[in-house]
Design an enzyme around this catalytic site. Structure first.
Site, mmCIF file in Angstrom:
data_model
loop_
_atom_site.group_PDB
_atom_site.id
_atom_site.type_symbol
_atom_site.label_atom_id
_atom_site.label_comp_id
_atom_site.label_asym_id
_atom_site.label_seq_id
_atom_site.Cartn_x
_atom_site.Cartn_y
_atom_site.Cartn_z
ATOM 1 N N ARG A 173 41.878 92.435 58.475
ATOM 2 C CA ARG A 173 40.578 92.942 58.063
ATOM 3 C C ARG A 173 40.343 94.337 58.624
ATOM 4 O O ARG A 173 40.541 94.582 59.822
ATOM 5 C CB ARG A 173 39.439 92.011 58.555
ATOM 6 C CG ARG A 173 39.579 90.563 58.145
ATOM 7 C CD ARG A 173 39.586 90.367 56.655
ATOM 8 N NE ARG A 173 38.352 90.819 56.031
ATOM 9 C CZ ARG A 173 37.272 90.047 55.883
ATOM 10 N NH1 ARG A 173 37.264 88.807 56.324
ATOM 11 N NH2 ARG A 173 36.207 90.520 55.263
ATOM 12 N N LYS A 223 26.033 81.331 53.828
ATOM 13 C CA LYS A 223 26.211 82.178 52.653
ATOM 14 C C LYS A 223 26.101 81.391 51.349
ATOM 15 O O LYS A 223 26.376 81.929 50.283
ATOM 16 C CB LYS A 223 27.571 82.875 52.711
ATOM 17 C CG LYS A 223 27.773 83.760 53.942
ATOM 18 C CD LYS A 223 29.168 84.369 53.918
ATOM 19 C CE LYS A 223 29.475 85.124 55.208
ATOM 20 N NZ LYS A 223 30.839 85.695 55.192
ATOM 21 N N PRO A 248 29.160 89.667 49.845
ATOM 22 C CA PRO A 248 27.806 89.471 50.374
ATOM 23 C C PRO A 248 27.832 88.599 51.625
ATOM 24 O O PRO A 248 28.502 87.559 51.659
ATOM 25 C CB PRO A 248 27.087 88.761 49.224
ATOM 26 C CG PRO A 248 27.863 89.122 48.003
ATOM 27 C CD PRO A 248 29.288 89.230 48.453
ATOM 28 N N GLU A 249 27.140 89.036 52.666
ATOM 29 C CA GLU A 249 27.063 88.274 53.906
ATOM 30 C C GLU A 249 25.651 87.694 54.035
ATOM 31 O O GLU A 249 24.873 87.731 53.088
ATOM 32 C CB GLU A 249 27.448 89.174 55.075
ATOM 33 C CG GLU A 249 28.869 89.742 54.912
ATOM 34 C CD GLU A 249 29.303 90.661 56.030
ATOM 35 O OE1 GLU A 249 28.781 90.540 57.153
ATOM 36 O OE2 GLU A 249 30.169 91.527 55.784
#
Length: 277
Positions: free
Chosen positions: A265, A60, A2-3
């Site tokens: 990434r 976050k 989750p960002e």
């Protein structure tokens, strides 16, 4: 993971369901969840009987405001909060914490990967302590501008995608949104941060605000395991321009979207729209 938009959606959902309710009992089922130097028994007893005054967010991190204390929750890869009626039967397999609340409600924290964290700290001083004291400003900070990004990021010779993911420099941007922001600002993810100029950083900030706001409006991106609430999906994944679109045509120029690794990434971009030199 989750960002910022997903965490903001979780905060809004939790506020609508548990704000002003009282914590009647707490049960921690996974001790490593607690990162404050305190016993599980003391942790449970300190929270018991406290009212949830508000739920807010710093980058976050989810902040449960409990009078003079705050409970800081970071979801990491796959952490989730659920709110049920107290009689509800639910899957307990990955549950790490159970909060029995007033009004016959319960709040459950579940984490498949077990990377999430809880910190219990004094409300008056938590912003000066780990983990919040290491968090950089987020794109919506009114004091943030292109010059700040130039000053803080152009000292690095790392790829700009990598620097955007550094939460100590600018917070709230994760892998999905870094790809979308760089596409929107027409900057190649492998371009060196030191090679960008003030105009580039102003475009990055403008794109960051636009894309994160749009995602918040749509409840975030439901990709892999994120859901803002039981049975409800975010909708921003339907508007992704490059992320997850490998081998599909670019919406802007028609060239095929490519996927590479940037500092480990997965990274999606358009070689035509985001030229390296």
């Amino acid at each position: 993971m989750p960002e910022l938009p997903e965490v903001e959606t979780v905060v809004r959902t939790l506020n609508s369901k548990v704000k002003n309710l009282t914590i009647k009992k707490v049960k921690i089922t996974y001790p490593n969840l607690i990162k404050t130097d305190i016993s599980i028994e003391d942790f449970e007893n300190k929270i018991k009987g406290r009212k949830i005054d508000n739920i807010s967010r710093i980058a976050k991190h989810i902040i449960f405001e409990l009078q003079d204390l705050v409970l800081i929750s970071h979801l990491r890869m796959e952490g989730k909060w659920f709110v049920f009626d107290s009689q509800t039967v639910y899957d307990t397999k990955h549950v790490e914490a159970i909060f029995e609340l007033s009004d016959n409600k319960m709040m459950v924290y579940s984490d498949t990967r077990k990377f999430g964290t809880f910190h219990l700290q004094e409300k008056a001083t938590f912003k000066s302590q780990n983990p919040i004291n290491k968090v950089g400003p987020e794109p919506f900070n009114s004091a943030l501008n292109g010059q700040y990004l130039l000053d803080i990021m152009s000292r690095s010779n790392k790829h700009i995608k990598t620097v955007l993911l550094d939460q100590t420099k600018i917070s709230g941007i994760g892998n999905i949104y870094a790809d979308e922001i760089l596409f929107d600002s027409k900057i190649h993810p492998e371009k060196r941060a030191s090679a960008l100029n003030l105009e580039d950083y102003e475009r990055i900030l403008k794109s960051s605000k636009k894309i994160l706001k749009r995602s918040i409006d749509l409840g975030g991106s439901t990709i892999d395991t994120y859901q803002p609430e039981q049975g409800i999906d975010g909708k921003f994944q339907n508007e992704l321009k490059v992320h997850t679109r490998k081998n599909k045509p670019c919406y802007e120029c028609g060239r095929i979207i490519e996927k590479i690794k940037v500092n480990g990434r997965g990274t999606y971009f358009c070689k035509e729209c985001q030229f390296l030199y």
